[in-house]
Enzyme design. Structure first.
Site, short mmCIF file in Angstrom:
data_model
loop_
_atom_site.label_atom_id
_atom_site.label_comp_id
_atom_site.label_asym_id
_atom_site.label_seq_id
_atom_site.Cartn_x
_atom_site.Cartn_y
_atom_site.Cartn_z
N HIS A 1 23.75 2.40 32.59
CA HIS A 1 22.74 3.10 31.78
C HIS A 1 22.42 2.24 30.57
O HIS A 1 23.17 2.22 29.60
CB HIS A 1 23.31 4.46 31.35
CG HIS A 1 22.32 5.35 30.71
ND1 HIS A 1 21.90 5.18 29.41
CD2 HIS A 1 21.67 6.43 31.18
CE1 HIS A 1 21.03 6.13 29.10
NE2 HIS A 1 20.87 6.90 30.17
N HIS B 1 15.66 2.60 33.08
CA HIS B 1 16.75 2.26 32.16
C HIS B 1 18.13 2.45 32.78
O HIS B 1 19.13 2.10 32.15
CB HIS B 1 16.64 3.12 30.89
CG HIS B 1 16.96 4.56 31.15
ND1 HIS B 1 16.13 5.36 31.92
CD2 HIS B 1 18.01 5.31 30.79
CE1 HIS B 1 16.68 6.56 32.01
NE2 HIS B 1 17.81 6.56 31.33
#
Length: 152
Positions: free
Chosen positions: A75, A60
């Site tokens: 992120h 992620h």
């Protein structure tokens, strides 16, 4: 004379200030200085030329280091680590050289939205290198100029 670095928007979406991100590590700028994107797309592209220096196991988040030493963290999502890489795929590994616009990550936005927030912080994790940072809040498409950063 200070050096300037231009960061492109890495994903289609709406720019929001970090202070509006629902995670104290980002909204209190503990992770670094930058902005966030409420994404419209599923693909993340490199905002700069650099080297991949971080790929989280949960896929992620990706870190990119520029030639000047600026460290950029992308992120994808808030609380997305708990998805344990489900809904994510990376196209890069640590040590890979990337160019602005290279595809680095895919995420299933609809899946992420069911389990977490898709809001994507883009932060400079070594803000001590920054003299000034100008945000283009009109950016909305991947590749648009997002940040103009002057280094100390």
């Amino acid at each position: 004379m200070s050096k300037e670095i231009k960061l492109s928007l890495p994903i289609d979406g709406k720019i929001i200030p970090l202070t509006e991100v629902n995670d104290y590590l980002f909204n209190k700028k503990i992770m670094g200085e930058g902005i966030a994107v409420n994404p419209d797309g599923n693909f993340v592209y490199s905002p700069v030329d650099g080297e991949i220096n971080l790929v989280y196991d949960a896929k992620h988040a990706i870190g990119i280091k520029t030639e000047e030493g600026l460290q950029i963290l992308i992120h994808v999502g808030i609380d997305s680590v708990k998805l344990e890489s489900r809904g994510f795929a990376t196209y890069v590994k640590v040590g890979d050289k990337v160019s602005r616009g290279d595809k680095v990550l895919f995420f299933d936005k609809e899946f992420v939205e069911k389990k977490a927030s898709p809001v994507t912080p883009i932060v400079i994790t070594n803000p001590e290198l920054i003299e000034s940072l100008d945000v283009n809040y009109k950016a909305s498409k991947a590749g648009d100029l997002l940040l103009n950063i002057k280094l100390k």
